[in-house]
Design a protein around this motif. Structure first.
Motif, PDB file in Angstrom:
ATOM      1  N   VAL A   1       0.825  -1.235   0.094  1.00 39.31           N
ATOM      2  CA  VAL A   1      -0.045   0.125  -0.129  1.00 39.31           C
ATOM      3  C   VAL A   1       0.940   1.232  -0.190  1.00 39.31           C
ATOM      4  CG1 VAL A   1      -2.102   1.300   1.052  1.00 39.31           C
ATOM      5  CG2 VAL A   1      -1.931  -1.447   1.190  1.00 39.31           C
ATOM      6  N   GLY A   2       1.951   1.134   0.597  1.00 40.26           N
ATOM      7  CA  GLY A   2       2.807   2.601   0.611  1.00 40.26           C
ATOM      8  C   GLY A   2       3.617   2.737  -0.565  1.00 40.26           C
ATOM      9  N   ALA A   3       3.205   1.968  -1.509  1.00 47.46           N
ATOM     10  CA  ALA A   3       3.958   2.337  -2.822  1.00 47.46           C
ATOM     11  C   ALA A   3       3.057   3.158  -3.747  1.00 47.46           C
ATOM     12  CB  ALA A   3       4.020   0.923  -3.866  1.00 47.46           C
ATOM     13  N   VAL A   4       1.770   3.654  -3.256  1.00 50.31           N
ATOM     14  CA  VAL A   4       0.819   4.340  -3.877  1.00 50.31           C
ATOM     15  C   VAL A   4       0.749   5.920  -3.308  1.00 50.31           C
ATOM     16  CG1 VAL A   4      -0.543   2.481  -4.753  1.00 50.31           C
ATOM     17  CG2 VAL A   4      -1.360   3.673  -2.713  1.00 50.31           C
ATOM     18  N   ASP A   5      -0.005   6.537  -3.752  1.00 55.42           N
ATOM     19  CA  ASP A   5       0.045   8.153  -3.160  1.00 55.42           C
ATOM     20  C   ASP A   5      -0.819   8.019  -2.082  1.00 55.42           C
ATOM     21  OD1 ASP A   5      -0.586  10.785  -3.024  1.00 55.42           O
ATOM     22  OD2 ASP A   5      -1.222  11.224  -4.759  1.00 55.42           O
ATOM     23  N   PRO A   6      -0.124   8.268  -0.949  1.00 56.31           N
ATOM     24  CA  PRO A   6      -0.754   8.353   0.457  1.00 56.31           C
ATOM     25  C   PRO A   6      -2.044   9.298   0.557  1.00 56.31           C
ATOM     26  CG  PRO A   6       1.086   9.801   0.391  1.00 56.31           C
ATOM     27  CD  PRO A   6       1.103   9.125  -0.768  1.00 56.31           C
ATOM     28  N   GLN A   7      -2.252  10.022  -0.429  1.00 55.22           N
ATOM     29  CA  GLN A   7      -3.549  11.066  -0.447  1.00 55.22           C
ATOM     30  C   GLN A   7      -4.652  10.130  -0.866  1.00 55.22           C
ATOM     31  OE1 GLN A   7      -3.053  15.226  -1.716  1.00 55.22           O
ATOM     32  NE2 GLN A   7      -1.845  14.256  -3.085  1.00 55.22           N
ATOM     33  N   GLY A   8      -4.519   8.870  -1.266  1.00 54.47           N
ATOM     34  CA  GLY A   8      -5.336   7.964  -1.878  1.00 54.47           C
ATOM     35  C   GLY A   8      -5.692   6.913  -1.007  1.00 54.47           C
ATOM     36  N   VAL A   9      -5.061   6.989   0.146  1.00 54.62           N
ATOM     37  CA  VAL A   9      -5.242   5.663   1.111  1.00 54.62           C
ATOM     38  C   VAL A   9      -5.732   6.301   2.439  1.00 54.62           C
ATOM     39  CG1 VAL A   9      -3.742   4.235   2.303  1.00 54.62           C
ATOM     40  CG2 VAL A   9      -3.182   4.617   0.164  1.00 54.62           C
ATOM     41  N   GLN A  10      -6.587   5.581   2.884  1.00 54.20           N
ATOM     42  CA  GLN A  10      -7.223   5.564   4.163  1.00 54.20           C
ATOM     43  C   GLN A  10      -7.007   4.639   5.229  1.00 54.20           C
ATOM     44  OE1 GLN A  10     -11.254   7.173   3.331  1.00 54.20           O
ATOM     45  NE2 GLN A  10     -12.044   6.693   5.476  1.00 54.20           N
ATOM     46  N   LEU A  11      -6.285   4.730   6.166  1.00 54.77           N
ATOM     47  CA  LEU A  11      -5.656   3.663   7.089  1.00 54.77           C
ATOM     48  C   LEU A  11      -6.343   3.791   8.364  1.00 54.77           C
ATOM     49  CD1 LEU A  11      -3.475   1.137   7.574  1.00 54.77           C
ATOM     50  CD2 LEU A  11      -2.042   3.066   8.142  1.00 54.77           C
ATOM     51  N   ALA A  12      -6.733   2.729   9.027  1.00 57.11           N
ATOM     52  CA  ALA A  12      -7.344   2.653  10.224  1.00 57.11           C
ATOM     53  C   ALA A  12      -6.818   1.276  11.089  1.00 57.11           C
ATOM     54  CB  ALA A  12      -8.779   2.589  10.114  1.00 57.11           C
ATOM     55  N   SER A  13      -6.450   1.485  11.986  1.00 53.98           N
ATOM     56  CA  SER A  13      -6.015   0.500  13.002  1.00 53.98           C
ATOM     57  C   SER A  13      -6.803   0.439  14.085  1.00 53.98           C
ATOM     58  CB  SER A  13      -4.414   0.828  13.253  1.00 53.98           C
ATOM     59  OG  SER A  13      -3.978  -0.550  13.971  1.00 53.98           O
ATOM     60  N   PHE A  14      -7.454  -1.037  14.424  1.00 53.52           N
ATOM     61  CA  PHE A  14      -8.384  -1.096  15.536  1.00 53.52           C
ATOM     62  C   PHE A  14      -7.656  -1.629  16.942  1.00 53.52           C
ATOM     63  CE2 PHE A  14     -10.790  -0.826  11.800  1.00 53.52           C
ATOM     64  CZ  PHE A  14     -11.818   0.351  11.939  1.00 53.52           C
ATOM     65  N   LYS A  15      -7.662  -1.109  17.812  1.00 50.40           N
ATOM     66  CA  LYS A  15      -6.986  -1.590  18.757  1.00 50.40           C
ATOM     67  C   LYS A  15      -8.326  -1.898  20.012  1.00 50.40           C
ATOM     68  CE  LYS A  15      -3.057  -0.747  17.323  1.00 50.40           C
ATOM     69  NZ  LYS A  15      -2.104  -1.681  16.895  1.00 50.40           N
ATOM     70  N   LYS A  16      -7.990  -1.838  21.223  1.00 53.77           N
ATOM     71  CA  LYS A  16      -8.886  -2.377  22.320  1.00 53.77           C
ATOM     72  C   LYS A  16      -9.986  -1.112  22.444  1.00 53.77           C
ATOM     73  CE  LYS A  16      -9.186  -3.006  27.348  1.00 53.77           C
ATOM     74  NZ  LYS A  16      -8.432  -3.026  28.668  1.00 53.77           N
TER      75      LYS A  16
END
Length: 287
Positions: free
Chosen positions: A92-107
């Motif tokens: 995923v890091g190879a593409v334009d970060p403006q087009g990426v929406q990252l979410a990490s779900f913790k406790k």
């Protein structure tokens, strides 16, 4: 139409997909299903396909500016050290970060626990034109929730169908879902955890809870087996990717992502102005 590459003898969409009769305990975690070469070929393939992935992602993002409602959601689930972070960085890091929406779900927080388990997930679904990435996801609520008995058996049962309905709604609204379970062996996990302890620059990645969770490995495997078979659907299938070889996991997920984007086939939006008139005005400008 799907993406074709000579590096593969079989499409990962077929060889890694969870279907009828699937058994998680039959997955050879050090295998490389469908890929023709070894690590050197895998690293080369990962680099070769970057431009294709980047182009497709940019087209997806651009098409949304003209009203297209397509998006992609990449769900990453795994036991600790399986390589989710490497997928995020190297694929995923190879593409334009403006087009990426990252979410990490913790406790879950106290506020999140006061709502249905999908409440916090709904807020993170990808917008039109985005590639969304869930580093862990709503599946935590039927994995750790089941293993650690954080909810009643009746509630866990309800959640499987709630997940299917949620994903059906996403797909109907234009989101393509790619669900990845990275499967590693307990021996490889132990080696990777020891590496974190051996290296001061990786101490921050280790917690004593990592050892505690290892003690219930069989319980997690059972929970994954149930979740995979109950929620691998025609509209949102699961793909189990052998993860002992990090290079293979990365190139396989890259191929699956490019496959879906190729099938979407996003188009560059047409200009909403007279191109030749704009060209003439630009050439005539005094600056």
């Amino acid at each position: 139409m799907s993406f074709h590459s000579e590096a593969w003898s079989e499409d990962p969409q077929h060889v890694l997909r969870v279907g009828p009769g699937f058994r998680l305990d039959s997955v050879e975690t050090d295998s490389t299903p469908g890929f023709k070469g070894g690590k050197k070929a895998g690293v080369a393939e990962l680099a070769r396909v970057v431009d294709t992935l980047s182009d497709l992602q940019e087209r997806l993002h651009a098409a949304a500016t003209a009203g297209a409602t397509d998006s992609v959601l990449l769900v990453l689930q795994a036991m600790d050290t399986a390589g989710k972070g490497g997928i995020v960085r190297h694929v995923v890091g190879a593409v334009d970060p403006q087009g990426v929406q990252l979410a990490s779900f913790k406790k879950p927080t106290a506020e999140e626990l006061s709502h249905d388990f999908l409440w916090r997930i709904h807020k993170q679904v990808p917008a039109d034109g985005k590639i969304g990435v869930f580093d862990r996801s709503h599946y935590e609520d039927v994995l750790i929730g089941r293993v650690r008995e954080l909810a009643s058996p009746e509630e866990i049962e309800r959640r499987y169908e709630a997940i299917n309905e949620f994903e059906r709604e996403l797909v109907d609204s234009g989101t393509r879902i790619i669900k990845i379970m990275l499967q590693i062996s307990p021996d490889v996990q132990k080696k990777r955890l020891l590496d974190r302890l051996d290296r001061p620059d990786k101490h921050w990645k280790f917690t004593p809870n990592d050892v505690t969770e290892r003690e219930v490995w069989p319980d997690y495997q059972e929970a994954y087996q149930i979740a995979l078979t109950r929620t691998s659907t025609d509209y949102a299938p699961w793909y189990v990717v052998p993860g002992d070889n990090k290079w293979y996991a990365r190139v396989a997920v890259q191929h699956l992502l490019v496959d879906v984007l190729t099938e979407i086939d996003p188009q560059w939006p047409a200009a909403t102005y007279d191109v030749e008139e704009a060209r003439a005005a630009l050439l005539a400008s005094k600056v």
